[in-house]
Design a protein around this motif. Structure first.
Motif, PDB file in Angstrom:
ATOM      1  N   GLY A  24      33.769  21.534  41.195  1.00  0.00           N
ATOM      2  CA  GLY A  24      35.278  21.535  41.621  1.00  0.00           C
ATOM      3  C   GLY A  24      36.625  20.682  40.850  1.00  0.00           C
ATOM      4  N   THR A  25      36.059  20.263  39.633  1.00  0.00           N
ATOM      5  CA  THR A  25      37.010  19.245  38.775  1.00  0.00           C
ATOM      6  C   THR A  25      36.618  19.957  37.370  1.00  0.00           C
ATOM      7  N   GLN A 205      28.434  30.404  48.167  1.00  0.00           N
ATOM      8  CA  GLN A 205      28.837  29.317  46.995  1.00  0.00           C
ATOM      9  C   GLN A 205      28.291  28.194  46.363  1.00  0.00           C
ATOM     10  N   VAL A 206      28.173  27.774  45.066  1.00  0.00           N
ATOM     11  CA  VAL A 206      28.194  26.957  44.686  1.00  0.00           C
ATOM     12  C   VAL A 206      28.893  25.434  45.658  1.00  0.00           C
ATOM     13  N   LYS A 207      28.485  24.883  45.340  1.00  0.00           N
ATOM     14  CA  LYS A 207      29.573  23.725  46.627  1.00  0.00           C
ATOM     15  C   LYS A 207      29.402  22.403  46.355  1.00  0.00           C
ATOM     16  N   PRO A 208      30.843  21.616  45.649  1.00  0.00           N
ATOM     17  CA  PRO A 208      30.906  20.218  45.073  1.00  0.00           C
ATOM     18  C   PRO A 208      30.230  19.789  45.509  1.00  0.00           C
ATOM     19  N   ARG A 209      29.874  18.550  44.586  1.00  0.00           N
ATOM     20  CA  ARG A 209      29.578  17.164  44.281  1.00  0.00           C
ATOM     21  C   ARG A 209      30.140  16.048  44.032  1.00  0.00           C
ATOM     22  N   VAL A 236      39.185  18.134  47.100  1.00  0.00           N
ATOM     23  CA  VAL A 236      38.230  18.928  46.508  1.00  0.00           C
ATOM     24  C   VAL A 236      37.428  19.707  47.217  1.00  0.00           C
ATOM     25  N   MET A 237      36.591  18.883  48.291  1.00  0.00           N
ATOM     26  CA  MET A 237      36.096  19.388  49.534  1.00  0.00           C
ATOM     27  C   MET A 237      36.567  19.854  49.861  1.00  0.00           C
ATOM     28  N   GLY A 238      37.493  19.562  50.223  1.00  0.00           N
ATOM     29  CA  GLY A 238      39.361  20.291  51.284  1.00  0.00           C
ATOM     30  C   GLY A 238      39.500  21.717  50.643  1.00  0.00           C
ATOM     31  N   GLY A 239      39.410  21.862  49.322  1.00  0.00           N
ATOM     32  CA  GLY A 239      40.053  23.299  49.670  1.00  0.00           C
ATOM     33  C   GLY A 239      38.557  23.952  48.884  1.00  0.00           C
ATOM     34  N   PHE A 240      37.575  23.559  48.919  1.00  0.00           N
ATOM     35  CA  PHE A 240      36.295  23.978  49.613  1.00  0.00           C
ATOM     36  C   PHE A 240      36.204  24.394  50.432  1.00  0.00           C
ATOM     37  N   LEU A 246      36.555  27.316  57.342  1.00  0.00           N
ATOM     38  CA  LEU A 246      36.423  26.545  57.765  1.00  0.00           C
ATOM     39  C   LEU A 246      37.488  25.211  57.627  1.00  0.00           C
ATOM     40  N   SER A 247      37.656  24.165  58.313  1.00  0.00           N
ATOM     41  CA  SER A 247      38.549  23.589  58.655  1.00  0.00           C
ATOM     42  C   SER A 247      38.546  22.762  57.276  1.00  0.00           C
TER      43      SER A 247
END
Length: 283
Positions: A24-25, A205-209, A236-240, A246-247
């Motif tokens: 995610g970066t 979708q690919v979930k960021p790690r 990053v996860m908040g954006g995903f 989702l919240s």
């Protein structure tokens, strides 16, 4: 035989896209080599929606051959797997795993097992002592063997255009799962795995790690440096999460909620009792 080659420009572009999706970066570290295996690994995602499409003949056997090609401690091979295709049995397992509908919907459901019964039976046939089977270490070996085998199967099925998702909920009620599958004593259902072709109308979708700086430690474990990296990952996860409807809770909040209480374990708080009931002494 390795197919890794020095990446050409097009490969570098695709590899960078895959790595940026995974974290995610932006990705700036040089790539020494790239190949289709890395493409498959980096593209992994959990798929819970499956197309109404049967698996080709020989799929199960191919996946098991890949699974049996994984490393196994001392060649003990302390794992087994039960392949479930019967709709009624999948429905019962879905409920035992917490009502997960994708267990019913996937054409194939695999239950991976830590299997110490096979060696115990071999000892009985040979009148040999198997005292070591009754220690926690040996159960660890079985669980690790099962996980390594299953991950090989996942890489194989994804390379064939299929998808899957692991089902940890299979440990919610392990005694009932063992009864459903006819497991002998000293065999533990570790997790399930749905297998099927993904429903392209509901793409996953690919979930960021977590950033590598959080999980990769050089020479010694470095706890202090993780704080800032985890804070960035929460963003990053908040954006995903927002893109998934989702919240935007981030990683820290959702992860801590998973362990907030005994009830949040969904029955797995009594795993020690379940292990005893399944014949594991855990010395």
């Amino acid at each position: 035989m390795s197919t890794a080659t020095a990446p050409e420009h097009a490969d570098i572009v695709e590899a960078a896209r895959a790595l940026e999706a995974r974290y995610g970066t932006p990705w700036s570290t040089p790539l020494p080599a790239w190949n289709e295996t890395l493409d498959t690994l980096l593209a992994h995602r959990s798929v819970r929606n499956y197309a109404d499409r049967p698996l080709p003949a020989g799929t199960l056997e191919t996946l098991i051959a890949a699974a049996q090609s994984a490393s196994t401690s001392s060649n003990l091979q302390t794992w087994s797997v039960v392949a479930v295709e019967n709709p009624a049995r999948k429905a019962r397992l879905a409920e035992l795993a917490g009502g997960q509908s994708h267990v019913r919907e996937a054409p194939l459901f695999l239950v991976w097992l830590a299997d110490l019964a096979r060696l115990e039976a071999a000892g009985a046939r040979s009148s040999a002592s198997v005292e070591g089977l009754h220690y926690i270490e040996t159960l660890f070996v079985g669980v690790i063997d099962a996980a390594l085998a299953a991950q090989n199967a996942v890489v194989a099925l994804e390379s064939l255009g299929m998808s899957g998702v692991y089902i940890g909920g299979i440990r919610n009620q392990p005694e009932q799962v063992a009864a459903e599958l006819g497991l002998p004593p000293r065999v533990l259902p570790v997790f399930g795995l749905c297998v099927g072709y993904p429903d392209e109308t509901q793409p996953a979708q690919v979930k960021p790690r977590l950033p590598q700086a959080v999980v990769l430690h050089r020479e010694q474990y470095d706890a202090p440096s993780q704080v800032a990296e985890i804070a960035q990952y929460d963003e990053v996860m908040g954006g995903f999460q927002t893109t998934q409807g989702l919240s935007a809770a981030g990683w820290t909040s959702r992860s801590l909620a998973r362990w907030r209480s005994r009830e949040s374990l969904h029955g797995r708080d009594r795993l020690r009792d379940a292990l005893n009931a399944l014949g594991f002494e855990l010395r």
